[in-house]
Write a protein that holds these residues in place. Structure first.
Motif, PDB file in Angstrom:
ATOM      1  N   LEU A   1      -2.561  16.086   2.736  1.00  0.00           N
ATOM      2  CA  LEU A   1      -3.204  17.379   2.495  1.00  0.00           C
ATOM      3  C   LEU A   1      -3.389  17.619   0.991  1.00  0.00           C
ATOM      4  O   LEU A   1      -4.388  18.213   0.573  1.00  0.00           O
ATOM      5  CB  LEU A   1      -2.371  18.507   3.108  1.00  0.00           C
ATOM      6  N   ALA A   2      -2.439  17.141   0.181  1.00  0.00           N
ATOM      7  CA  ALA A   2      -2.570  17.252  -1.280  1.00  0.00           C
ATOM      8  C   ALA A   2      -3.742  16.403  -1.775  1.00  0.00           C
ATOM      9  O   ALA A   2      -4.518  16.839  -2.656  1.00  0.00           O
ATOM     10  CB  ALA A   2      -1.279  16.822  -1.962  1.00  0.00           C
ATOM     11  N   ALA A   3      -3.895  15.201  -1.221  1.00  0.00           N
ATOM     12  CA  ALA A   3      -5.021  14.338  -1.590  1.00  0.00           C
ATOM     13  C   ALA A   3      -6.347  14.980  -1.188  1.00  0.00           C
ATOM     14  O   ALA A   3      -7.329  14.936  -1.944  1.00  0.00           O
ATOM     15  CB  ALA A   3      -4.871  12.976  -0.914  1.00  0.00           C
ATOM     16  N   MET A   4      -6.379  15.608  -0.025  1.00  0.00           N
ATOM     17  CA  MET A   4      -7.592  16.301   0.431  1.00  0.00           C
ATOM     18  C   MET A   4      -7.910  17.491  -0.469  1.00  0.00           C
ATOM     19  O   MET A   4      -9.075  17.759  -0.780  1.00  0.00           O
ATOM     20  CB  MET A   4      -7.403  16.758   1.873  1.00  0.00           C
ATOM     21  N   ALA A   5      -6.872  18.211  -0.904  1.00  0.00           N
ATOM     22  CA  ALA A   5      -7.071  19.352  -1.795  1.00  0.00           C
ATOM     23  C   ALA A   5      -7.642  18.890  -3.138  1.00  0.00           C
ATOM     24  O   ALA A   5      -8.543  19.528  -3.697  1.00  0.00           O
ATOM     25  CB  ALA A   5      -5.755  20.089  -2.007  1.00  0.00           C
TER      26      ALA A   5
END
Length: 308
Positions: free
Chosen positions: A113-117
């Protein structure tokens, strides 16, 4: 049971009237597991098949859904066996392994989710630099790190747990998680300290990073035109929904070990079922319905199925 007395086996005591409702439990959870496999696999297949979905955002979504399938497969087969068994037991080593895989995949979701953000931040706030920043090599590093970093850090915790002495052999849950700490004879000093390090490193830091990137996206999109705001809403809203609900469930999972037996058994069962059902089952629906390009291909697929 002799095996339980020497600490070899642990009884999973989180079931509510399993003898009475075993077949109902089995049918419901087997249906949920099949739905999880099918729904997640459908979205992943659409991303793999269609060339216009071979973008970083969709690749990260596919990785997240694959993570959900692995997460479910770590829990559901054992759960289904237990529903049909007279005794819901598991060896300590197998319990430790299940807890290790559970937390590895749960924390991997935070990193994905951090990579997507970050991908959304670069796309909306630095659109001209997006092709040079989000290269194939960068995506590979993010994906490998999302699974490898939690696996390595939690391996140390699993190694420390492997040598603990057990004085209690009933774990008040449906599967093995941090409730395993309540079975120790003496609480370790090193384990909680290392646990805080892991929590900060692969949960709270990514969470803080995600909140920072989304706050920047909101500021930039608010100052920009209508199209930018629309793009931000379409691509960021699903991620935020998944993040908020996932953080809520992980917080519950961490806190419940501290409450020990003070939490009602039925309430514990309901919350545990939500943890293992909600995200793996609803993530593909959230991304399938909210992400415009995925939704378009999904509708086309459903139309083809109906026409046949």
């Amino acid at each position: 049971m002799d095996d339980e007395s020497n600490g070899t086996y642990i009884t999973l005591g989180g079931y509510v009237e399993v003898q009475k409702y075993r077949y109902l439990y089995f049918v419901i959870m087997f249906t949920v597991y099949i739905l999880i496999i099918c729904c997640n696999s459908t979205i992943v297949s659409l991303i793999v098949i269609h060339q216009n979905l071979h973008e970083p955002m969709y690749i990260f979504i596919a990785a997240l859904l694959i993570n959900s399938v692995l997460y479910s497969t770590n829990i559901y087969p054992k759960l289904l066996i237990d529903f049909l068994s007279e005794n819901q037991t598991i060896s300590f080593q197998a319990c430790l392994f299940q807890a290790y895989i559970y937390y590895t995949l749960a924390t991997s979701e935070f990193l994905l989710l951090a990579a997507m953000a970050y991908d959304r931040y670069v796309s909306i706030c630095k659109p001209l630099q997006y092709p040079t920043i989000m290269r194939t090599a960068t995506i590979k590093v993010f994906l490998v790190s999302a699974w490898l970093v939690p696996a390595c850090e939690l391996a140390m915790s699993a190694a420390l747990n492997n040598n603990i002495k057990l004085c209690h052999f009933i774990l008040e849950g449906l599967f093995c998680n941090n409730l395993i700490f309540n079975l120790q004879c003496v609480r370790s000093v090193a384990l909680p300290i290392y646990g805080v390090f892991i929590l900060l490193n692969i949960a709270l830091f990514p969470m803080s990073f995600i909140l920072f990137t989304y706050s920047r996206i909101l500021i930039i999109s608010y100052r920009s035109g209508r199209e930018v705001r629309k793009k931000a809403a379409q691509t960021c809203l699903p991620h935020l929904l998944v993040l908020i609900s996932f953080f809520f469930f992980i917080t519950y999972d961490v806190v419940i070990a501290k409450l020990e037996s003070n939490f009602p058994k039925l309430a514990r069962l309901i919350m545990t079922l939500q943890i293992i059902v909600y995200h793996p089952l609803f993530n593909p629906f959230i991304y399938g319905l909210k992400m415009k390009e995925i939704s378009k291909h999904l509708k086309r697929l459903l139309f083809q199925v109906k026409s046949h």
